[in-house]
Scaffold this motif. Structure first.
Motif, PDB file in Angstrom:
ATOM      1  N   PRO A   1      -5.334   8.339   1.422  1.00 45.24           N
ATOM      2  CA  PRO A   1      -6.052   7.336   2.099  1.00 45.24           C
ATOM      3  C   PRO A   1      -7.356   6.839   1.490  1.00 45.24           C
ATOM      4  N   LYS A   2      -7.102   5.357   1.678  1.00 46.21           N
ATOM      5  CA  LYS A   2      -8.123   4.726   0.920  1.00 46.21           C
ATOM      6  C   LYS A   2      -9.619   5.286   0.747  1.00 46.21           C
ATOM      7  N   GLU A   3      -9.327   5.708   1.702  1.00 41.93           N
ATOM      8  CA  GLU A   3     -11.335   6.091   1.768  1.00 41.93           C
ATOM      9  C   GLU A   3     -11.024   7.025   1.226  1.00 41.93           C
TER      10      GLU A   3
ATOM     11  N   ILE B   1       0.638   0.823  -4.052  1.00 37.59           N
ATOM     12  CA  ILE B   1       1.690   1.154  -3.365  1.00 37.59           C
ATOM     13  C   ILE B   1       1.450   1.731  -1.685  1.00 37.59           C
ATOM     14  N   GLU B   2       1.143   1.615  -0.885  1.00 35.28           N
ATOM     15  CA  GLU B   2       1.340   2.069  -0.006  1.00 35.28           C
ATOM     16  C   GLU B   2       2.726   2.702   0.978  1.00 35.28           C
ATOM     17  N   HIS B   3       2.138   3.675   1.300  1.00 32.04           N
ATOM     18  CA  HIS B   3       2.765   4.453   2.022  1.00 32.04           C
ATOM     19  C   HIS B   3       2.529   5.350   3.796  1.00 32.04           C
ATOM     20  N   ASN B   4       2.841   5.005   4.695  1.00 34.49           N
ATOM     21  CA  ASN B   4       2.412   5.265   6.012  1.00 34.49           C
ATOM     22  C   ASN B   4       0.983   5.580   5.535  1.00 34.49           C
ATOM     23  N   GLY B   5       0.272   4.643   5.434  1.00 33.52           N
ATOM     24  CA  GLY B   5      -1.428   4.596   5.699  1.00 33.52           C
ATOM     25  C   GLY B   5      -2.373   5.211   4.479  1.00 33.52           C
ATOM     26  N   GLU B   6      -1.333   5.280   3.072  1.00 30.55           N
ATOM     27  CA  GLU B   6      -1.693   5.854   1.980  1.00 30.55           C
ATOM     28  C   GLU B   6      -1.553   5.271   0.776  1.00 30.55           C
ATOM     29  N   VAL B   7      -2.070   5.481  -0.506  1.00 34.85           N
ATOM     30  CA  VAL B   7      -2.196   4.824  -1.525  1.00 34.85           C
ATOM     31  C   VAL B   7      -1.800   5.248  -2.681  1.00 34.85           C
ATOM     32  N   LEU B   8      -0.386   5.302  -3.017  1.00 40.91           N
ATOM     33  CA  LEU B   8      -0.326   6.218  -4.903  1.00 40.91           C
ATOM     34  C   LEU B   8      -1.370   5.925  -5.906  1.00 40.91           C
ATOM     35  N   CYS B   9      -1.610   7.396  -6.086  1.00 40.70           N
ATOM     36  CA  CYS B   9      -2.114   7.420  -7.349  1.00 40.70           C
ATOM     37  C   CYS B   9      -1.690   7.848  -8.653  1.00 40.70           C
ATOM     38  N   VAL B  10      -1.536   7.760  -9.646  1.00 38.76           N
ATOM     39  CA  VAL B  10      -0.424   8.090 -10.343  1.00 38.76           C
ATOM     40  C   VAL B  10      -1.690   8.593 -11.988  1.00 38.76           C
ATOM     41  N   GLN B  11      -1.317  10.055 -12.272  1.00 39.74           N
ATOM     42  CA  GLN B  11      -3.257  10.532 -13.243  1.00 39.74           C
ATOM     43  C   GLN B  11      -1.983  10.092 -15.362  1.00 39.74           C
TER      44      GLN B  11
ATOM     45  N   THR C   1       6.316   0.565   0.177  1.00 39.30           N
ATOM     46  CA  THR C   1       8.144   1.593   0.037  1.00 39.30           C
ATOM     47  C   THR C   1       7.836   2.594   1.088  1.00 39.30           C
ATOM     48  N   SER C   2       9.314   2.019   1.079  1.00 37.19           N
ATOM     49  CA  SER C   2       9.848   2.970   2.508  1.00 37.19           C
ATOM     50  C   SER C   2       9.644   4.813   1.966  1.00 37.19           C
ATOM     51  N   THR C   3       9.680   4.659   1.160  1.00 40.43           N
ATOM     52  CA  THR C   3       9.568   6.592   0.249  1.00 40.43           C
ATOM     53  C   THR C   3       8.824   7.034  -0.411  1.00 40.43           C
TER      54      THR C   3
END
Length: 130
Positions: free
Chosen positions: A107-109, A11-21, A90-92
């Protein structure tokens, strides 16, 4: 040995990716590791429908599925998964964690700085080149 078909949302939002633990697990090799959210495909369910359902259940988040980015076959010590990952938008960033203990937007990097579950590691690698 059990073989599960699962889906994951990158899931991307504004160039960043969601990571869940993940939290506690009966398997040490999954305990407190990061993953892309998702879950098992129910019998008769389409991959994208499973993904939308899982994200709603786990995060109370609305996403748009754009396209498939990877299929990973991974053998854990106690089971095997075929993981299909989709790029989603996603928009939020507002979400509610119901199954995870933490969430980060990176960010992906910077994804490689986290300790990922085995099946998601090839997806993290792939995202470095997208």
């Amino acid at each position: 040995m059990n073989h599960y078909k699962v889906v994951a949302a990158v899931i991307e939002h504004n160039g960043e990716v969601l990571c869940v633990q993940k939290g506690e697990s009966k398997f040490d090799y999954l305990r407190y590791k990061y993953e892309f959210p998702g879950g098992k495909i129910e019998p008769g369910e389409l991959e994208q429908d499973a993904l939308l359902r899982e994200i709603e259940e786990e995060l109370d988040l609305q996403i748009t599925v754009t396209h498939k980015i990877a299929v990973v076959n991974h053998q854990y010590p106690d089971f095997m998964v075929t993981l299909t990952a989709f790029l989603c938008l996603t928009s939020t960033r507002e979400l509610k964690l119901t199954e995870h203990i933490n969430a980060n937007w990176l960010p992906k990097e910077h994804l490689k700085t986290l300790n990922w579950v085995g099946a998601d590691q090839p997806i993290v690698e792939r995202l470095q080149h997208l």
